[in-house]
Design a protein around this motif. Structure first.
Motif, PDB file in Angstrom:
ATOM      1  N   SER A   7       0.999  -1.295   0.125  1.00 34.45           N
ATOM      2  CA  SER A   7       0.023  -0.060  -0.016  1.00 34.45           C
ATOM      3  C   SER A   7       0.737   1.045   0.012  1.00 34.45           C
ATOM      4  O   SER A   7       0.506   2.160  -0.444  1.00 34.45           O
ATOM      5  CB  SER A   7      -0.840  -0.067   1.200  1.00 34.45           C
ATOM      6  N   THR A 130      -9.486   3.062 -10.090  1.00 33.10           N
ATOM      7  CA  THR A 130      -9.508   3.438  -8.642  1.00 33.10           C
ATOM      8  C   THR A 130      -8.250   3.846  -8.063  1.00 33.10           C
ATOM      9  O   THR A 130      -8.078   3.765  -6.749  1.00 33.10           O
ATOM     10  CB  THR A 130      -9.856   1.937  -8.033  1.00 33.10           C
ATOM     11  N   ASN A 132      -6.175   7.137  -6.404  1.00 38.34           N
ATOM     12  CA  ASN A 132      -6.494   8.449  -5.580  1.00 38.34           C
ATOM     13  C   ASN A 132      -6.104   9.404  -6.384  1.00 38.34           C
ATOM     14  O   ASN A 132      -6.168  10.639  -5.724  1.00 38.34           O
ATOM     15  CB  ASN A 132      -5.999   8.099  -4.329  1.00 38.34           C
ATOM     16  N   ASN A 153      -6.940  -0.456  -4.218  1.00 39.12           N
ATOM     17  CA  ASN A 153      -6.811   0.966  -3.943  1.00 39.12           C
ATOM     18  C   ASN A 153      -5.953   1.087  -2.751  1.00 39.12           C
ATOM     19  O   ASN A 153      -6.226   0.851  -1.468  1.00 39.12           O
ATOM     20  CB  ASN A 153      -8.296   1.342  -3.428  1.00 39.12           C
ATOM     21  N   TYR A 156      -5.973   2.913   1.462  1.00 43.84           N
ATOM     22  CA  TYR A 156      -7.317   3.074   2.036  1.00 43.84           C
ATOM     23  C   TYR A 156      -7.441   3.602   3.225  1.00 43.84           C
ATOM     24  O   TYR A 156      -6.723   3.429   4.140  1.00 43.84           O
ATOM     25  CB  TYR A 156      -7.901   1.765   1.910  1.00 43.84           C
ATOM     26  N   ASP A 158     -10.293   4.553   6.116  1.00 40.41           N
ATOM     27  CA  ASP A 158     -11.608   4.516   6.456  1.00 40.41           C
ATOM     28  C   ASP A 158     -12.484   5.903   6.761  1.00 40.41           C
ATOM     29  O   ASP A 158     -11.708   6.972   7.200  1.00 40.41           O
ATOM     30  CB  ASP A 158     -11.538   3.918   7.856  1.00 40.41           C
ATOM     31  N   ARG A 170     -13.555   7.875   0.942  1.00 43.60           N
ATOM     32  CA  ARG A 170     -13.054   6.769  -0.125  1.00 43.60           C
ATOM     33  C   ARG A 170     -13.991   5.533  -0.385  1.00 43.60           C
ATOM     34  O   ARG A 170     -14.094   5.240  -1.487  1.00 43.60           O
ATOM     35  CB  ARG A 170     -11.771   6.094   0.512  1.00 43.60           C
ATOM     36  N   GLU A 171     -14.767   5.382   0.462  1.00 44.85           N
ATOM     37  CA  GLU A 171     -15.766   4.300   0.540  1.00 44.85           C
ATOM     38  C   GLU A 171     -16.738   4.612  -0.388  1.00 44.85           C
ATOM     39  O   GLU A 171     -17.293   4.007  -1.180  1.00 44.85           O
ATOM     40  CB  GLU A 171     -16.330   3.851   1.889  1.00 44.85           C
ATOM     41  N   LEU A 174     -15.337   4.469  -3.962  1.00 45.90           N
ATOM     42  CA  LEU A 174     -15.302   2.910  -4.452  1.00 45.90           C
ATOM     43  C   LEU A 174     -16.651   2.578  -4.989  1.00 45.90           C
ATOM     44  O   LEU A 174     -17.021   1.628  -5.736  1.00 45.90           O
ATOM     45  CB  LEU A 174     -14.527   2.200  -3.637  1.00 45.90           C
ATOM     46  N   GLY A 187      -9.252  -2.816  -0.896  1.00 45.00           N
ATOM     47  CA  GLY A 187      -8.626  -1.628  -0.006  1.00 45.00           C
ATOM     48  C   GLY A 187      -7.336  -1.843   0.660  1.00 45.00           C
ATOM     49  O   GLY A 187      -7.617  -2.946   1.543  1.00 45.00           O
ATOM     50  N   ARG A 189      -4.927  -0.805   3.492  1.00 48.06           N
ATOM     51  CA  ARG A 189      -4.542   0.415   4.612  1.00 48.06           C
ATOM     52  C   ARG A 189      -3.021   0.617   4.515  1.00 48.06           C
ATOM     53  O   ARG A 189      -2.565  -0.509   4.236  1.00 48.06           O
ATOM     54  CB  ARG A 189      -5.194   0.036   6.003  1.00 48.06           C
TER      55      ARG A 189
END
Length: 242
Positions: A7, A130, A132, A153, A156, A158, A170-171, A174, A187, A189
């Motif tokens: 990530s 997807t 950012n 992604n 990610y 929350d 973000r949710e 997506l 996703g 993290r």
């Protein structure tokens, strides 16, 4: 294929790749000649020097693909390839211009160990859709390397229930993607990565991953979760939900 998809390459309070260094050095062949792709950032020399400083103490030789006359030759002479993070649109545009998009894809499909972080992890999916990142340049296509048949992604985040920011989470973004495309999105993290070895895919790292699929609530996937089923995904892009 043999993939390590991080990530992130930098973790708060730690040095470059430090949070995943044991995993990275175990993934790369001993005394590997690593081809580094720095095109996601503008300063290729400084970026390559940063990767070299992080990995050479572990016996990994790092060469930027921009450091020779022919990036394809640098790749062909390598034991593994690492595509670093930055802006995914700038990165993909450079991969197209240099011919590395096809060359890296074919090499990784042929067994060359592939490591990505952030934008480099985005490249492993079928498309940029997807990401950012802001589209600061326009690549010839959104098609990336397609090393896995689902979307990822990185970074990610929350939703923060205490936030007063009214922009999309973000949710939500997506979820919008899934309204128009029937493709799972994993996703990752911060501090988390995906490991792919042949037909096996595993979530690893410090935190759970979050899986988004059309028509179902997001699913939490603890570190150690086997997600090999995603490797047989049949992606359907531009397929609006009815």
């Amino acid at each position: 294929m043999n993939l390590l998809l991080l990530s992130n390459s930098t973790q708060h309070g730690r040095g470059y790749l430090e949070h995943a260094l044991e995993t990275v050095t175990a993934f790369l062949p001993a005394a590997a000649r690593l081809a580094f792709v720095p095109y996601a950032l503008a300063d290729h020399d400084t970026y390559t020097a940063r990767v070299r400083a992080a990995l050479e103490p572990s016996g990994i030789g790092v060469r930027g693909v921009h450091e020779g006359r022919d990036p394809l030759a640098v790749l062909a002479d390598a034991d593994a390839v690492f595509i670093g993070g930055g802006n995914s649109f700038r990165l993909l545009d450079a991969l197209y211009r240099t011919g590395l998009r096809e060359a890296v894809r074919d090499a990784a499909r042929g067994g060359l160990p592939y490591m990505g972080a952030s934008a480099g992890t985005n490249m492993a999916a079928p498309t940029l859709r997807t990401s950012n990142d802001m589209p600061i340049v326009q690549p010839p296509s959104f098609d990336t390397l397609g090393l896995v048949p689902f979307q990822i992604n990185p970074h990610y985040l929350d939703p923060d229930p205490a936030s007063t920011h009214k922009g999309e989470t973000r949710e939500e973004r997506l979820t919008e993607f899934l309204e128009e495309n029937d493709v799972p999105v994993l996703g990752l993290r911060e501090g988390t990565w995906l490991r792919v070895q042949g037909d096996t895919a595993t979530v690893e790292g410090a935190h759970p991953a979050r899986l988004f699929t059309r028509g179902a609530p997001p699913q939490e996937l603890a570190a150690g979760s086997d997600v090999s089923r995603l490797l047989v995904t049949e992606p359907r892009f531009d397929s609006p939900a009815r």
